[in-house]
Design a protein around this motif. Sequence first.
Motif, PDB file in Angstrom:
ATOM      1  N   VAL A 155       0.802  -1.209  -0.008  1.00  0.00           N
ATOM      2  CA  VAL A 155       0.110  -0.058   0.045  1.00  0.00           C
ATOM      3  C   VAL A 155       0.890   1.129  -0.054  1.00  0.00           C
ATOM      4  N   HIS A 156       2.003   0.930   0.442  1.00  0.00           N
ATOM      5  CA  HIS A 156       2.736   2.478   0.607  1.00  0.00           C
ATOM      6  C   HIS A 156       2.834   3.485  -0.503  1.00  0.00           C
ATOM      7  N   ALA A 157       3.277   2.603  -1.825  1.00  0.00           N
ATOM      8  CA  ALA A 157       3.609   3.424  -3.047  1.00  0.00           C
ATOM      9  C   ALA A 157       2.143   4.394  -3.419  1.00  0.00           C
ATOM     10  N   PHE A 158       0.857   3.655  -3.381  1.00  0.00           N
ATOM     11  CA  PHE A 158      -0.282   4.532  -3.882  1.00  0.00           C
ATOM     12  C   PHE A 158      -0.408   5.375  -2.629  1.00  0.00           C
ATOM     13  N   ALA A 159      -0.152   5.057  -1.483  1.00  0.00           N
ATOM     14  CA  ALA A 159      -0.355   6.069  -0.183  1.00  0.00           C
ATOM     15  C   ALA A 159       0.338   7.203  -0.388  1.00  0.00           C
ATOM     16  N   TRP A 213      -1.353  16.966  -1.239  1.00  0.00           N
ATOM     17  CA  TRP A 213      -0.532  18.116  -0.533  1.00  0.00           C
ATOM     18  C   TRP A 213       0.633  18.044  -1.276  1.00  0.00           C
ATOM     19  N   PRO A 214       0.653  18.858  -2.483  1.00  0.00           N
ATOM     20  CA  PRO A 214       1.872  18.594  -3.477  1.00  0.00           C
ATOM     21  C   PRO A 214       2.967  19.638  -2.771  1.00  0.00           C
ATOM     22  N   PRO A 215       4.361  19.134  -3.242  1.00  0.00           N
ATOM     23  CA  PRO A 215       5.444  19.814  -2.943  1.00  0.00           C
ATOM     24  C   PRO A 215       5.465  21.227  -3.751  1.00  0.00           C
ATOM     25  N   PRO A 216       6.308  22.120  -3.377  1.00  0.00           N
ATOM     26  CA  PRO A 216       7.529  22.013  -2.282  1.00  0.00           C
ATOM     27  C   PRO A 216       7.056  22.142  -0.963  1.00  0.00           C
ATOM     28  N   PHE A 217       7.693  21.600  -0.087  1.00  0.00           N
ATOM     29  CA  PHE A 217       7.528  21.567   1.262  1.00  0.00           C
ATOM     30  C   PHE A 217       8.384  22.671   1.977  1.00  0.00           C
ATOM     31  N   THR A 218       7.650  23.400   2.991  1.00  0.00           N
ATOM     32  CA  THR A 218       8.405  24.068   4.046  1.00  0.00           C
ATOM     33  C   THR A 218       9.164  22.891   5.070  1.00  0.00           C
ATOM     34  N   ARG A 219      10.088  23.355   5.886  1.00  0.00           N
ATOM     35  CA  ARG A 219      10.682  22.147   6.713  1.00  0.00           C
ATOM     36  C   ARG A 219       9.487  21.702   7.656  1.00  0.00           C
ATOM     37  N   PRO A 220       8.822  22.539   8.391  1.00  0.00           N
ATOM     38  CA  PRO A 220       7.627  21.792   9.174  1.00  0.00           C
ATOM     39  C   PRO A 220       6.670  21.159   8.568  1.00  0.00           C
ATOM     40  N   GLU A 221       6.485  21.478   6.927  1.00  0.00           N
ATOM     41  CA  GLU A 221       5.366  20.646   6.378  1.00  0.00           C
ATOM     42  C   GLU A 221       6.103  19.265   6.020  1.00  0.00           C
ATOM     43  N   SER A 222       7.523  19.227   5.615  1.00  0.00           N
ATOM     44  CA  SER A 222       7.988  17.955   5.246  1.00  0.00           C
ATOM     45  C   SER A 222       7.906  17.208   6.535  1.00  0.00           C
ATOM     46  N   VAL A 223       8.006  17.580   7.757  1.00  0.00           N
ATOM     47  CA  VAL A 223       7.782  16.548   8.667  1.00  0.00           C
ATOM     48  C   VAL A 223       6.457  16.131   8.970  1.00  0.00           C
ATOM     49  N   ALA A 224       5.602  16.940   8.746  1.00  0.00           N
ATOM     50  CA  ALA A 224       4.055  16.506   8.853  1.00  0.00           C
ATOM     51  C   ALA A 224       3.625  15.694   7.862  1.00  0.00           C
ATOM     52  N   VAL A 225       3.988  15.827   6.719  1.00  0.00           N
ATOM     53  CA  VAL A 225       3.688  15.084   5.427  1.00  0.00           C
ATOM     54  C   VAL A 225       4.162  13.472   5.718  1.00  0.00           C
ATOM     55  N   GLU A 226       5.626  13.586   6.268  1.00  0.00           N
ATOM     56  CA  GLU A 226       6.217  12.255   6.471  1.00  0.00           C
ATOM     57  C   GLU A 226       5.551  11.496   7.512  1.00  0.00           C
ATOM     58  N   LEU A 227       5.111  12.177   8.595  1.00  0.00           N
ATOM     59  CA  LEU A 227       4.354  11.493   9.641  1.00  0.00           C
ATOM     60  C   LEU A 227       3.008  11.115   9.193  1.00  0.00           C
ATOM     61  N   ILE A 228       2.333  11.833   8.286  1.00  0.00           N
ATOM     62  CA  ILE A 228       1.092  11.421   7.897  1.00  0.00           C
ATOM     63  C   ILE A 228       1.116  10.395   7.035  1.00  0.00           C
ATOM     64  N   PHE A 229       2.139  10.128   6.090  1.00  0.00           N
ATOM     65  CA  PHE A 229       2.359   9.113   5.014  1.00  0.00           C
ATOM     66  C   PHE A 229       2.633   7.679   5.953  1.00  0.00           C
ATOM     67  N   VAL A 230       3.503   7.874   6.809  1.00  0.00           N
ATOM     68  CA  VAL A 230       3.947   6.396   7.614  1.00  0.00           C
ATOM     69  C   VAL A 230       2.617   6.173   8.330  1.00  0.00           C
ATOM     70  N   ALA A 231       1.744   7.116   9.095  1.00  0.00           N
ATOM     71  CA  ALA A 231       0.712   6.653   9.958  1.00  0.00           C
ATOM     72  C   ALA A 231      -0.322   6.027   9.120  1.00  0.00           C
ATOM     73  N   SER A 232      -0.588   6.888   7.985  1.00  0.00           N
ATOM     74  CA  SER A 232      -1.710   6.247   7.002  1.00  0.00           C
ATOM     75  C   SER A 232      -1.411   5.008   6.486  1.00  0.00           C
ATOM     76  N   SER A 233      -0.343   4.824   6.032  1.00  0.00           N
ATOM     77  CA  SER A 233       0.475   3.665   5.329  1.00  0.00           C
ATOM     78  C   SER A 233       0.089   2.422   6.357  1.00  0.00           C
ATOM     79  N   ILE A 234       0.690   2.591   7.515  1.00  0.00           N
ATOM     80  CA  ILE A 234       0.303   1.509   8.566  1.00  0.00           C
ATOM     81  C   ILE A 234      -0.978   1.163   9.031  1.00  0.00           C
ATOM     82  N   ALA A 235      -1.931   2.280   8.915  1.00  0.00           N
ATOM     83  CA  ALA A 235      -3.296   2.126   9.254  1.00  0.00           C
ATOM     84  C   ALA A 235      -4.041   1.393   8.202  1.00  0.00           C
ATOM     85  N   LEU A 236      -3.613   1.671   7.083  1.00  0.00           N
ATOM     86  CA  LEU A 236      -4.438   1.216   5.701  1.00  0.00           C
ATOM     87  C   LEU A 236      -3.876  -0.301   5.799  1.00  0.00           C
ATOM     88  N   ALA A 237      -2.669  -0.443   5.959  1.00  0.00           N
ATOM     89  CA  ALA A 237      -2.148  -1.836   5.799  1.00  0.00           C
ATOM     90  C   ALA A 237      -2.845  -2.661   6.774  1.00  0.00           C
TER      91      ALA A 237
END
Length: 342
Positions: free
Chosen positions: A286-290, A298-322
């Motif tokens: 699931v991680h690729a299409f997530a 939430w298209p790039p470019p990201f600010t530094r705080p946004e990059s952290v938020a997007v990373e955390l959302i990506f990991v959490a959503s991937s694990i939850a969907l899995a």
Amino acid sequence: MRFFAAVLILAVHSFRPILDISALNIMADLGVVGVSFFFVLSGFVLTWSARVGDSPKAFYRRRWARVYPLHIVTTLIALSTLVFGPAFATWYTTIFAVLLLQAWAPTPSWYLAGNAPSWSLSCEAFFYATFPFTYRWLSKMQPGKLLRVAVAIVLYLAVTPAVFLLLTTPQFNHAITYINPLYRVGEFTLGIIIALAMRYPIPVLRVSQAAIFAVLSYICVAAVKVALILLLDWTLADAYAALLLMPAWIVLITSGARADTTGAPSLFRRRYLIVLGEWSFALYLVHAFARDTLLWLWPPPFTRPESVAVELIFVASSIALAGILHVAVERPLEKRLRGRRR
């Protein structure tokens, strides 16, 4: 252990650079070796759990029930996402992906068709097809001959990338030495040999020692890979980084297996890691299409705080969907398709 292999792949496919820290980018980039770890582990686990008198037909049915339902569901989800690239959505490449034949084609528009990570399932399908016969052949060998076969496989894995790079382009070399089942079957076969070697009194580290050795090896090889890229080629760097980490995978896998048989303390038997390990197959698929869906929302470019938020959302959503797909699709369908006899 399967969960840690999935995490390595998650790292390399996540939103780098994280916090613009180059050291983390280097560490994440080495995550491609997660596939190598998974292939070795797959050969080991199938051998470790092999049943006396098992027929190829029964084995194929169990593997099909284990892999195919979730493969079909995640492929359909990937095809339905709004961000799915048209270059990878032709009807004939999708059919090859559904049939798990896509890894045999040396073109990205073929081997990344359908749900992109399923190219490794195409390799696994070939491994499963050959396993009953490879296992029967190797299980009759004495330790000395097993060692010679293992050395021959390592030489094959080491020489092939250099030869193909001399004869072809880096892109074609990547398709052969990272994607093609005929190359990756060497890692799977090493997993079989390692499991067969466990029949003999070989020395094995404790799990804690093996984990430290694996982490230190990963850090060292991450630095070596940078040098390999500068001195050689990125395709050779990927292939040789995987080979350099092979001792770490062997030590980690054998220590976990020995701990299970002796009842020794093991990190891998903690309940939350067991659950995450059960979800790992779904997490990988699931991680690729997530990631692509989140980038579309939430298209790039990201600010530094946004990059952290997007990373955390990506990991959490991937694990939850899995977790959802494991409970709702993978586990019930596998149980039904396996039949009453387990």
